[in-house]
Design an enzyme around this catalytic site. Structure first.
Site, PDB file in Angstrom:
ATOM      1  N   MET A 125       5.348 -54.513  58.667  1.00 59.74           N
ATOM      2  CA  MET A 125       4.682 -53.555  57.919  1.00 59.74           C
ATOM      3  C   MET A 125       4.125 -54.605  56.213  1.00 59.74           C
ATOM      4  SD  MET A 125       6.076 -49.810  58.187  1.00 59.74           S
ATOM      5  CE  MET A 125       7.329 -49.803  57.062  1.00 59.74           C
ATOM      6  N   GLY A 126       4.193 -55.789  56.622  1.00 61.12           N
ATOM      7  CA  GLY A 126       3.453 -56.579  55.438  1.00 61.12           C
ATOM      8  C   GLY A 126       4.793 -56.595  54.052  1.00 61.12           C
ATOM      9  N   LEU A 186       5.542 -59.473  53.172  1.00 56.81           N
ATOM     10  CA  LEU A 186       6.550 -60.489  53.605  1.00 56.81           C
ATOM     11  C   LEU A 186       7.120 -61.377  52.817  1.00 56.81           C
ATOM     12  CD1 LEU A 186       3.540 -62.128  56.126  1.00 56.81           C
ATOM     13  CD2 LEU A 186       5.206 -60.099  56.376  1.00 56.81           C
ATOM     14  N   HIS A 187       8.349 -61.372  53.336  1.00 60.23           N
ATOM     15  CA  HIS A 187       9.633 -62.231  52.490  1.00 60.23           C
ATOM     16  C   HIS A 187       9.967 -63.268  53.398  1.00 60.23           C
ATOM     17  CE1 HIS A 187      12.279 -59.814  54.721  1.00 60.23           C
ATOM     18  NE2 HIS A 187      11.982 -58.879  54.323  1.00 60.23           N
ATOM     19  N   GLY A 215      12.584 -63.317  55.264  1.00 59.98           N
ATOM     20  CA  GLY A 215      12.962 -63.045  56.727  1.00 59.98           C
ATOM     21  C   GLY A 215      12.049 -62.807  57.662  1.00 59.98           C
ATOM     22  N   HIS A 216      10.791 -62.395  57.029  1.00 64.71           N
ATOM     23  CA  HIS A 216       9.487 -62.185  58.055  1.00 64.71           C
ATOM     24  C   HIS A 216       9.236 -63.719  58.524  1.00 64.71           C
ATOM     25  CE1 HIS A 216       8.875 -58.405  55.851  1.00 64.71           C
ATOM     26  NE2 HIS A 216       9.184 -57.817  56.997  1.00 64.71           N
ATOM     27  N   GLN A 258      17.766 -58.947  63.185  1.00 69.51           N
ATOM     28  CA  GLN A 258      18.846 -58.275  63.273  1.00 69.51           C
ATOM     29  C   GLN A 258      19.190 -57.163  62.279  1.00 69.51           C
ATOM     30  OE1 GLN A 258      22.545 -60.637  63.636  1.00 69.51           O
ATOM     31  NE2 GLN A 258      23.521 -59.046  62.709  1.00 69.51           N
TER      32      GLN A 258
END
Length: 301
Positions: free
Chosen positions: A33-34, A36-37, A39-40, A165
């Site tokens: 959903m944007g 971005l960090h 993790g993405h 996860q």
């Protein structure tokens, strides 16, 4: 100018997919959903490491998974920054990366309301799994998630799709959907990416935390770690594992919504970690921000 193309329509994505297929590239897919960090970005790296010669990242804030009282309007939308992060990721030259950033009307041509009773058109439900855990307080949520991911998988047609996860129930729901509807895609679950200092799971919603809340929030994960240590030492009982999480959360007076020990198969509450393992998960609130986290005990996806 970014080297990452931003596609806006279904037709553009399908043309891109056919181009990758013609070049013999496997396609990995990362739905987001944007905002971005790291993790993405780790999901994108995982897609490349798994042999995807092309990676599609969708950026779409999905109205169908928000209730009318939730934070749809204030959810961060940072497309230019997101595309820049993907361009700077430094994937191998042989890996093609593209972004699918559709308008709401492209994904929901009949329109979409956050009120389920007002929605018209085709929706996907995964009954049973969707009612557990998060479904108790967000009954609309997984209907919206399953619907949009089913649409996106049909549009992108990837060989493999990569999920984090941290959203463990989402992983279970989507795994069931992929199996039940015979999607020809491998679903991969990538371990949660955490702050290297205090272990807080990376989340787009962390930006809502005040400095004081951010300092207190990691107490929940410390509790999960205490429970994991107990399990490693031989403790399997639900009550003892959950008590360890709650005790640590109480040191920072966290507003814990729930802590559950669940079966990986159907997410039903279990009294002890069995031979098939279990998921220890929970949710807590920091002011108006709701956070979730989990650990896996005795199994891996």
């Amino acid at each position: 100018m970014s080297s990452v193309p931003v596609l806006r329509t279904v037709a553009e994505v399908r043309a891109w997919r056919e181009e990758q297929r013609a070049r013999g590239r496997a396609v990995g897919y990362v739905p987001t959903m944007g905002a971005l960090h790291a993790g993405h970005l780790e999901l994108v790296k995982a897609a490349e490491a798994a042999g995807s010669g092309a990676v599609m990242v969708s950026i779409f804030v999905n109205p169908a998974q928000f209730a009318p009282h939730e934070d749809l309007d204030r959810y961060p939308r940072t497309l230019d920054s997101d595309v820049g992060k993907l361009a700077a990721l430094g994937l191998g030259q042989a890996t093609a990366v593209a972004v699918f950033a559709p308008a709401v009307a492209e994904m929901y041509p009949r329109g979409i309301s956050t009120t389920v009773a007002e929605q018209r058109g085709t929706f996907v439900e995964v009954r049973g799994l969707s009612e557990m855990l998060e479904g108790g307080t967000r009954p609309h949520f997984f209907r919206g998630v399953a619907t949009v991911v089913a649409k996106l998988l049909h549009i992108v047609m990837p060989d493999a799709a990569f999920f984090g996860q941290k959203d463990v129930q989402q992983c279970c729901v989507l795994r069931a959907m992929v199996q039940d509807l015979h999607f020809p895609v491998a679903l991969r679950v990538v371990p949660t990416v955490r702050d290297p200092v205090d272990g807080l799971a990376l989340s787009s919603r962390n930006v809502y935390l005040t400095p004081e809340q951010r300092a207190r929030a990691p107490a929940f994960y410390r509790g999960l770690c205490r429970a994991r240590d107990l399990f490693a030492a031989g403790t399997t009982a639900r009550d003892e594992l959950i008590a360890a999480v709650r005790a640590e959360a109480a040191t920072e007076q966290l507003d814990v919504e729930y802590v559950c020990l669940s079966s990986p198969d159907d997410l039903a509450e279990v009294q002890a970690v069995g031979s098939g393992g279990a998921i220890l998960s929970g949710a807590w609130r920091m002011g108006t921000t709701r956070l979730i986290d989990n650990i896996l005990l005795g199994f891996e996806f």
